[in-house]
Design a protein around this motif. Structure first.
Motif, PDB file in Angstrom:
ATOM      1  N   ARG A 253       6.537   7.779 -46.068  1.00  0.00           N
ATOM      2  CA  ARG A 253       5.799   6.727 -46.758  1.00  0.00           C
ATOM      3  C   ARG A 253       6.598   5.434 -46.767  1.00  0.00           C
ATOM      4  NH1 ARG A 253       1.259   5.037 -47.018  1.00  0.00           N
ATOM      5  NH2 ARG A 253       0.530   7.187 -47.332  1.00  0.00           N
ATOM      6  N   HIS A 254       7.924   5.520 -46.953  1.00  0.00           N
ATOM      7  CA  HIS A 254       8.759   4.319 -46.940  1.00  0.00           C
ATOM      8  C   HIS A 254       8.727   3.661 -45.562  1.00  0.00           C
ATOM      9  CE1 HIS A 254      12.175   1.843 -48.429  1.00  0.00           C
ATOM     10  NE2 HIS A 254      12.471   1.799 -47.138  1.00  0.00           N
ATOM     11  N   VAL A 255       8.840   4.463 -44.505  1.00  0.00           N
ATOM     12  CA  VAL A 255       8.812   3.928 -43.144  1.00  0.00           C
ATOM     13  C   VAL A 255       7.506   3.193 -42.879  1.00  0.00           C
ATOM     14  CG1 VAL A 255       8.705   4.592 -40.700  1.00  0.00           C
ATOM     15  CG2 VAL A 255      10.447   5.605 -42.191  1.00  0.00           C
ATOM     16  N   VAL A 256       6.399   3.791 -43.262  1.00  0.00           N
ATOM     17  CA  VAL A 256       5.096   3.184 -43.010  1.00  0.00           C
ATOM     18  C   VAL A 256       4.887   1.938 -43.863  1.00  0.00           C
ATOM     19  CG1 VAL A 256       2.610   3.553 -43.251  1.00  0.00           C
ATOM     20  CG2 VAL A 256       4.044   5.319 -42.196  1.00  0.00           C
ATOM     21  N   ASP A 257       5.215   2.038 -45.152  1.00  0.00           N
ATOM     22  CA  ASP A 257       4.925   0.931 -46.070  1.00  0.00           C
ATOM     23  C   ASP A 257       5.878  -0.245 -45.906  1.00  0.00           C
ATOM     24  OD1 ASP A 257       2.891   2.441 -47.064  1.00  0.00           O
ATOM     25  OD2 ASP A 257       3.884   2.996 -48.934  1.00  0.00           O
TER      26      ASP A 257
ATOM     27  N   PHE B 200      10.665  15.409 -49.756  1.00  0.00           N
ATOM     28  CA  PHE B 200      11.628  14.408 -49.293  1.00  0.00           C
ATOM     29  C   PHE B 200      11.125  13.723 -48.021  1.00  0.00           C
ATOM     30  CE2 PHE B 200      15.274  13.076 -46.780  1.00  0.00           C
ATOM     31  CZ  PHE B 200      16.049  12.389 -47.705  1.00  0.00           C
ATOM     32  N   SER B 201      10.680  14.515 -47.057  1.00  0.00           N
ATOM     33  CA  SER B 201      10.210  13.903 -45.807  1.00  0.00           C
ATOM     34  C   SER B 201       8.933  13.111 -46.039  1.00  0.00           C
ATOM     35  CB  SER B 201       9.992  14.972 -44.733  1.00  0.00           C
ATOM     36  OG  SER B 201       8.995  15.895 -45.103  1.00  0.00           O
ATOM     37  N   ALA B 202       8.100  13.560 -46.976  1.00  0.00           N
ATOM     38  CA  ALA B 202       6.875  12.823 -47.272  1.00  0.00           C
ATOM     39  C   ALA B 202       7.200  11.450 -47.847  1.00  0.00           C
ATOM     40  CB  ALA B 202       6.006  13.613 -48.249  1.00  0.00           C
TER      41      ALA B 202
ATOM     42  N   GLY C  14      -1.331   9.527 -50.918  1.00  0.00           N
ATOM     43  CA  GLY C  14      -1.723  10.374 -49.800  1.00  0.00           C
ATOM     44  C   GLY C  14      -0.656  10.400 -48.732  1.00  0.00           C
ATOM     45  N   PRO C  15      -0.837  11.213 -47.688  1.00  0.00           N
ATOM     46  CA  PRO C  15       0.172  11.318 -46.645  1.00  0.00           C
ATOM     47  C   PRO C  15       0.343  10.017 -45.875  1.00  0.00           C
ATOM     48  CG  PRO C  15      -1.826  12.460 -45.992  1.00  0.00           C
ATOM     49  CD  PRO C  15      -2.008  12.076 -47.422  1.00  0.00           C
ATOM     50  N   ALA C  16       1.571   9.786 -45.415  1.00  0.00           N
ATOM     51  CA  ALA C  16       1.857   8.565 -44.648  1.00  0.00           C
ATOM     52  C   ALA C  16       1.185   8.594 -43.280  1.00  0.00           C
ATOM     53  CB  ALA C  16       3.358   8.401 -44.491  1.00  0.00           C
ATOM     54  N   TRP C  17       1.045   9.796 -42.720  1.00  0.00           N
ATOM     55  CA  TRP C  17       0.520   9.921 -41.361  1.00  0.00           C
ATOM     56  C   TRP C  17      -0.903  10.453 -41.382  1.00  0.00           C
ATOM     57  CZ3 TRP C  17       4.079   7.245 -39.266  1.00  0.00           C
ATOM     58  CH2 TRP C  17       5.431   7.460 -39.536  1.00  0.00           C
ATOM     59  N   ALA C  18      -1.604  10.242 -40.272  1.00  0.00           N
ATOM     60  CA  ALA C  18      -2.956  10.785 -40.124  1.00  0.00           C
ATOM     61  C   ALA C  18      -3.031  11.780 -38.973  1.00  0.00           C
ATOM     62  CB  ALA C  18      -3.961   9.652 -39.901  1.00  0.00           C
TER      63      ALA C  18
ATOM     64  N   LEU D  94       2.669  25.280 -40.782  1.00  0.00           N
ATOM     65  CA  LEU D  94       1.309  24.787 -40.560  1.00  0.00           C
ATOM     66  C   LEU D  94       0.715  24.193 -41.835  1.00  0.00           C
ATOM     67  CD1 LEU D  94      -0.014  27.692 -38.319  1.00  0.00           C
ATOM     68  CD2 LEU D  94       0.576  25.381 -37.573  1.00  0.00           C
ATOM     69  N   ASP D  95       0.995  24.817 -42.973  1.00  0.00           N
ATOM     70  CA  ASP D  95       0.486  24.274 -44.238  1.00  0.00           C
ATOM     71  C   ASP D  95       1.104  22.909 -44.526  1.00  0.00           C
ATOM     72  OD1 ASP D  95      -1.045  26.524 -44.578  1.00  0.00           O
ATOM     73  OD2 ASP D  95       0.302  27.465 -46.036  1.00  0.00           O
ATOM     74  N   MET D  96       2.405  22.792 -44.301  1.00  0.00           N
ATOM     75  CA  MET D  96       3.073  21.509 -44.509  1.00  0.00           C
ATOM     76  C   MET D  96       2.479  20.451 -43.587  1.00  0.00           C
ATOM     77  SD  MET D  96       5.461  19.603 -42.634  1.00  0.00           S
ATOM     78  CE  MET D  96       6.655  18.321 -42.935  1.00  0.00           C
ATOM     79  N   MET D  97       2.247  20.806 -42.324  1.00  0.00           N
ATOM     80  CA  MET D  97       1.684  19.857 -41.370  1.00  0.00           C
ATOM     81  C   MET D  97       0.302  19.392 -41.814  1.00  0.00           C
ATOM     82  SD  MET D  97       2.965  21.906 -37.977  1.00  0.00           S
ATOM     83  CE  MET D  97       1.821  21.103 -36.845  1.00  0.00           C
ATOM     84  N   ASP D  98      -0.514  20.316 -42.291  1.00  0.00           N
ATOM     85  CA  ASP D  98      -1.854  19.946 -42.752  1.00  0.00           C
ATOM     86  C   ASP D  98      -1.787  18.969 -43.922  1.00  0.00           C
ATOM     87  OD1 ASP D  98      -3.033  21.552 -40.852  1.00  0.00           O
ATOM     88  OD2 ASP D  98      -3.328  23.255 -42.204  1.00  0.00           O
ATOM     89  N   ARG D  99      -0.871  19.225 -44.855  1.00  0.00           N
ATOM     90  CA  ARG D  99      -0.772  18.356 -46.028  1.00  0.00           C
ATOM     91  C   ARG D  99      -0.249  16.976 -45.679  1.00  0.00           C
ATOM     92  NH1 ARG D  99       0.966  23.345 -48.497  1.00  0.00           N
ATOM     93  NH2 ARG D  99       3.127  22.843 -47.953  1.00  0.00           N
ATOM     94  N   GLN D 100       0.596  16.868 -44.657  1.00  0.00           N
ATOM     95  CA  GLN D 100       1.282  15.622 -44.364  1.00  0.00           C
ATOM     96  C   GLN D 100       0.694  14.847 -43.192  1.00  0.00           C
ATOM     97  OE1 GLN D 100       3.362  14.415 -46.490  1.00  0.00           O
ATOM     98  NE2 GLN D 100       3.208  16.302 -47.698  1.00  0.00           N
ATOM     99  N   GLY D 101      -0.477  15.213 -42.732  1.00  0.00           N
ATOM    100  CA  GLY D 101      -1.112  14.459 -41.660  1.00  0.00           C
ATOM    101  C   GLY D 101      -0.405  14.602 -40.326  1.00  0.00           C
TER     102      GLY D 101
END
Length: 335
Positions: free
Chosen positions: A303-307, A297-299, A16-20, A61-68
């Motif tokens: 995820r790497h930054v968060v994990d 790529f940004s997703a 899932g996305p790294a961000w909420a 906007l679609d990208m933002m929705d998918r990536q939290g």
């Protein structure tokens, strides 16, 4: 063999996305009229060898929705080129009015950085004032240099003073250096962009720009370019030339840590540990670099930054939205 964490693995589990509820401060928009006007003025909308991505507000906007990503502070890169001041001022006004309309059409989802007709100081101060007081934009997007005038140049001090007085966030994105560099038939952005940011950091450091304008808030894209790796080296000036000691702040590395950076293009096992060790959590912001860098790529980088960041829940909240909300008041009050 070392595994690249950003490579696609055989694991089909989608984490899932790294961000909420992230606030993305490094998000490009490319309106067609802007591209056409650059072309008319004799400039390109990208550097040589760089593909221009297709863009529409719906794709963002679609990208933002998918990536939290609950909100993005968008910018138009590479801004207004160094042209005649009157031409530059008219071009900046048209772009900024477009950005204001875009933000108004998507309340709570978008903010925007104004473009300015730098290096022309009077015109840039006038447009900064209009963009903030009339259009309600959230900051200003700059490139590292305008026709060879880097944005830390003391010649721009009056502009720095006004931005500092207002507390205007300045988002600085690299561009091509003013002097031709060997490209090896590769895009200049591939190698030169991190060095452009380091050049600017050196200028800000040895001119003590942040000390002379203490309200200045500067965001350097891509995690600050190469600053995390080069900060201690930049402090070595007096060891190389003694008179530089008079120009160097007492704590040069601490001085550079006052600059903000975003997470765009640092989410890998090599760049991220350096930025993580250097940057204070209160100076790190979310950045996607969309659509110049693909969403996948940004997703993966996020995820790497968060994990791998080892952040506490409070620290993650700061990076994800708290730091940005402090810089951009519209997002501090909007649900």
């Amino acid at each position: 063999m070392e595994t690249n964490d950003m490579a696609v693995s055989g694991d089909s589990t989608d984490p899932g996305p790294a961000w909420a509820r992230a606030i993305d401060v490094h998000h490009h928009v490319l309106p067609e009229f802007y591209v056409s006007e650059l072309r008319r003025l004799g400039f390109a909308s990208t550097l040589p060898g760089v593909d221009r991505p297709a863009w529409h507000i719906g794709t963002s906007l679609d990208m933002m929705d998918r990536q939290g990503i609950r909100a993005a502070v968008v910018n138009v890169w590479p801004g207004v080129p160094a042209v005649d001041p009157a031409i530059g001022a008219r071009f900046a006004r048209r772009v900024n009015e477009f950005l204001a309309e875009l933000v108004a059409a998507h309340p709570g989802r978008l903010g925007a950085f104004a473009v300015l007709p730098l290096p022309h100081v009077d015109e840039s101060i006038a447009e900064l004032t209009y963009s903030a007081d009339v259009l309600g934009l959230d900051g200003a997007a700059l490139v590292t240099n305008y026709g060879g005038v880097y944005v830390g140049d003391p010649a721009l001090d009056a502009f720095h003073a006004e931005a500092a007085r207002r507390g205007t966030p300045l988002f600085v994105h690299p561009t091509a250096p003013p002097v031709a560099q060997p490209s090896f038939d590769l895009p200049l952005s591939l190698c030169e962009f991190p060095f452009e940011t380091v050049r600017l950091a050196a200028q800000l450091l040895y001119h003590r720009t942040l000390d002379r304008h203490p309200g200045l808030r500067v965001i350097l894209s891509h995690g600050g370019g190469g600053i995390a790796y080069y900060a201690a080296r930049l402090a070595c000036g007096p060891l190389i030339r003694a008179d530089l000691a008079e120009r160097l702040p007492e704590d040069p590395v601490g001085y550079l840590r006052r600059l903000y950076g975003d997470t765009a293009m640092i989410g890998d096992p090599h760049a991220f540990p350096s930025v993580r060790a250097f940057a204070g959590v209160e100076r790190l912001l979310v950045g996607s670099d969309f659509p110049f860098m693909p969403e996948s790529f940004s997703a993966a980088g996020s995820r790497h930054v968060v994990d791998r960041g080892g952040f506490t829940a409070r620290e993650r909240e700061c990076i994800e939205f708290g730091n940005a909300a402090a810089l951009f008041p519209r997002f501090a009050t909007h649900p």
